[in-house]
Design an enzyme around this catalytic site. Structure first.
Site, short mmCIF file in Angstrom:
data_model
loop_
_atom_site.label_atom_id
_atom_site.label_comp_id
_atom_site.label_asym_id
_atom_site.label_seq_id
_atom_site.Cartn_x
_atom_site.Cartn_y
_atom_site.Cartn_z
N SER A 7 1.10 -9.06 45.04
CA SER A 7 1.71 -10.29 45.53
C SER A 7 3.14 -9.97 45.96
O SER A 7 3.89 -9.34 45.21
CB SER A 7 1.73 -11.35 44.42
OG SER A 7 0.43 -11.66 44.01
N ASP A 53 -3.48 -17.42 42.08
CA ASP A 53 -3.45 -16.03 42.52
C ASP A 53 -3.59 -15.22 41.24
O ASP A 53 -2.62 -14.93 40.56
CB ASP A 53 -2.11 -15.74 43.22
CG ASP A 53 -2.05 -14.32 43.78
OD1 ASP A 53 -3.01 -13.56 43.59
OD2 ASP A 53 -1.02 -13.97 44.39
N CYS A 105 -0.23 -17.94 38.61
CA CYS A 105 -0.35 -16.51 38.94
C CYS A 105 -0.32 -15.69 37.66
O CYS A 105 0.61 -15.80 36.85
CB CYS A 105 0.79 -16.07 39.86
SG CYS A 105 0.57 -14.36 40.46
N TRP A 132 -5.92 -12.34 38.58
CA TRP A 132 -6.69 -11.09 38.51
C TRP A 132 -7.28 -10.97 37.12
O TRP A 132 -6.84 -11.61 36.17
CB TRP A 132 -5.78 -9.90 38.82
CG TRP A 132 -4.59 -9.79 37.92
CD1 TRP A 132 -4.52 -9.20 36.69
CD2 TRP A 132 -3.27 -10.33 38.17
NE1 TRP A 132 -3.26 -9.31 36.17
CE2 TRP A 132 -2.47 -9.99 37.05
CE3 TRP A 132 -2.70 -11.02 39.23
CZ2 TRP A 132 -1.13 -10.36 36.97
CZ3 TRP A 132 -1.37 -11.38 39.14
CH2 TRP A 132 -0.59 -11.05 38.03
#
Length: 634
Positions: free
Chosen positions: A414, A631, A586, A633
């Site tokens: 990012s 966003d 995020c 992971w």
């Protein structure tokens, strides 16, 4: 999604524009090469592509003829003509990227599926999806392709397979294809007898007299593209940025957090806050040299690996001609645990029958094999070099090894800057990965250790990083007056540094900027409070209206962002429900993002007097409207 005209006119037109046209369609190629099975892949990191090539290779073992294909390189409306080929079958290995999105190479296919009114009667198909259950839209692309093809009249000949990368993706794939092939054979009336042994896909050519200007030295696409840079820059034409800043972010602790600034002057690269930058790392020189030693080869030998299948669009497994050293350094993944198909293919080169049996057991779909692979390969984090060291009788030819290894993939970060403030540089932050395995080896993260060593020196030498910018849907609201609520942990702070920089810039331009609120979590105030000085300066300047930081380990009981959210529930609900705030998350998908979402549900229940079902639907509605973005992971 299933509506034929669900896309606006401009997107339909865009879909038609980006569907490529070819002089020879895949139908003509299949007829010419006598193929009846086509395996398409939607792949972002190379796993789905690898599975597709495995299936195409497996077909030979069943006496069938298949080829793998990238949907981006074909006009997918040719699927209408596939029934022209007797006993034809289209298989789709489709990964889901981000928040339920198609991969880059499957975007045009996805758009076409959404808008086409064509019927696909007579088309036989099967789908295997690659996803991760920690994400909100698990396997969305695989499910959509399976559902949409059926809606258009195609015939599903085997059940949708759903691979879960949060568990064991490869095991899911093996279990699926173990039942898939007998079903295919039964459907086509083919005897399901497999041909054992290795089937080579590429042949080795050694170049003893070649002009060095014709040899690839790490370029991904065009030869000499690093020496002669020509925009536009994308995944097939990388920009070689120079590192202008590389500083340690944390004040203490055992981990190393870093902030890098990449110079993009003169590249014509444009980016928006929230976009991702793809960085292309190289492997550790020690691992490369050690592989050369163990296999007893001259790594500087110039070679080409040429596809034996004339029908394949993939003429080489990586850019050729090149040296073994370049292939192992730039093009091949030598640090990940080897997949089961690689172990099976390599087992023939173990001179010790016990080593050979061990490898073949791990490559099998038996319970014993799955357990052994899980423990000996995955849990022990053995990479290829570790396997070769621990099975000393294993001496594969390096060309076959290079054929089997997956490609080294780009790492996506990012962007932690705003182009409004930093138009000539892209900023990233990361944490260096390094750990000791159960075998006593030190494993290092490929990209983070590579970046750590990109130090800025005074001697005029500048380290370079091959990169391009990938557009994201993680965007600040169109109206600057909308409040924003940002929630992150660790390096998940990255895109929000760019967001806050942009909000500060907008304020300087005299724009009406809504409340800007940050919730952030790290372990210790005096160790890993990333960007502390910058964030506190933004708070003092009134750009950041609230800076709420949870130091999870500075007290006896751990405190995380979700706890701080609950503390301020009345104010947050007012921002969300009354002031049209946009929410951004995020960080880690498995724990943080899930707990944060749960906290927002509880806030809606406690302050908004919604039932649990209503709260869940409320935030799903915000997601659809683009007011709740993640966003994350795994």
């Amino acid at each position: 999604m299933g509506c034929v005209f669900s896309l606006p006119r401009e997107r339909r037109a865009a879909a038609e524009r980006i569907m490529p046209t070819r002089e020879t369609s895949f139908i003509e190629k299949m007829k010419k090469m006598n193929r009846n099975i086509l395996v398409f892949y939607g792949s972002q990191t190379g796993t789905a592509e690898g599975f597709a090539h495995q299936l195409a290779k497996d077909a030979q073992r069943y006496g069938l003829k298949a080829m793998a294909a990238d949907p981006e390189e074909h006009d997918m409306s040719d699927l209408l003509r596939l029934p022209e080929i007797d006993n034809s079958l289209a298989v789709f290995c489709m990964a889901t990227y981000g928040e339920g999105d198609p991969t880059d190479n499957a975007q045009a296919f996805y758009d076409w599926l959404q808008v086409t009114g064509d019927r696909l009667e007579g088309l036989n198909f099967a789908v295997f999806g690659l996803g991760n259950k920690t994400y909100e839209h698990f396997n969305a692309m695989g499910k959509y392709v399976d559902k949409r093809l059926s809606e258009l009249g195609a015939r599903r000949i085997f059940d949708l397979g759903l691979g879960d990368d949060d568990g064991n993706l490869e095991e899911d794939f093996l279990s699926w294809k173990e039942e898939f092939w007998p079903a295919v054979c039964k459907f086509f009336g083919v005897e399901p007898t497999t041909q054992e042994g290795s089937i080579r896909q590429f042949e080795l050519v050694v170049h003893t007299d070649i002009n060095t200007n014709e040899v690839f030295t790490g370029e991904i696409g065009r030869l000499k593209s690093f020496q002669i840079q020509k925009p536009p820059f994308d995944s097939k034409n990388l920009f070689l940025s120079s590192v202008s800043v590389n500083r340690k972010l944390n004040k203490g602790g055992s981990r190393h957090y870093m902030h890098l600034e990449l110079d993009i002057s003169g590249s014509h690269i444009r980016y928006d806050s929230g976009d991702h930058v793809a960085l292309y790392p190289t492997n550790d020189t020690f691992l490369v040299n050690r592989l050369g030693e163990l296999l007893g080869v001259d790594l500087d030998t110039i070679i080409s690996l040429n596809n034996l299948d004339e029908a394949s669009n993939k003429k080489h497994p990586f850019p050729c001609p090149t040296s073994y050293r370049t292939a192992l350094t730039h093009y091949l993944d030598i640090s990940s645990p080897p997949r089961t198909n690689v172990l099976f293919e390599l087992s023939q080169y173990a001179s010790n029958p016990k080593d050979q049996e061990t490898m073949r057991t791990m490559a099998s779909s038996s319970s014993e094999g799955k357990d052994m692979y899980q423990n000996w390969i995955l849990a022990a984090r053995r990479h290829l070099l570790a396997v070769l060291e621990d099975l000393p009788s294993l001496k594969p030819p390096i060309d076959h090894l290079c054929e089997l290894l997956p490609r080294l993939q780009a790492r996506y970060y990012s962007i932690s800057s705003s182009a409004k403030v930093h138009p000539n540089s892209v900023h990233v932050c990361g944490v260096v990965v390094e750990y000791t395995t159960s075998t006593g080896r030190t494993n290092k993260g490929v990209a983070t250790n590579w970046l750590k060593n990109k130090e800025v020196t005074d001697n005029g030498h500048k380290h370079t990083v091959p990169m391009y910018v990938r557009k994201s849907q993680f965007r600040l609201p169109f109206r600057a007056s909308n409040p924003v609520i940002m929630v992150s942990a660790g390096t998940g702070i990255a895109p929000f540094i760019g967001f806050i920089q942009e909000r500060a810039w907008l304020k300087q331009q005299g724009k009406d900027v809504g409340e800007t609120v940050l919730y952030y979590s790290c372990r210790h105030r005096n160790e890993d409070f990333l960007y502390q000085e910058e964030l506190e300066a933004f708070e003092r300047a009134g750009v950041l209206n609230e800076l709420n930081v949870a130091f999870s380990r500075d007290q006896e009981h751990k405190v995380y962002v979700q706890h701080l959210l609950k503390k301020n529930k009345e104010h947050l609900w007012r921002l969300i429900h009354m002031d049209n705030a946009h929410i951004y998350i995020c960080g880690d998908a498995r724990n943080m993002a899930r707990e944060v979402q749960k906290a927002f549900h509880e806030i809606a229940e406690e302050v908004g007097n919604l039932s649990h079902t209503q709260a869940v639907e409320y935030f799903k509605h915000l997601m659809k409207k683009g007011r709740y973005s993640q966003d994350v992971w795994s």
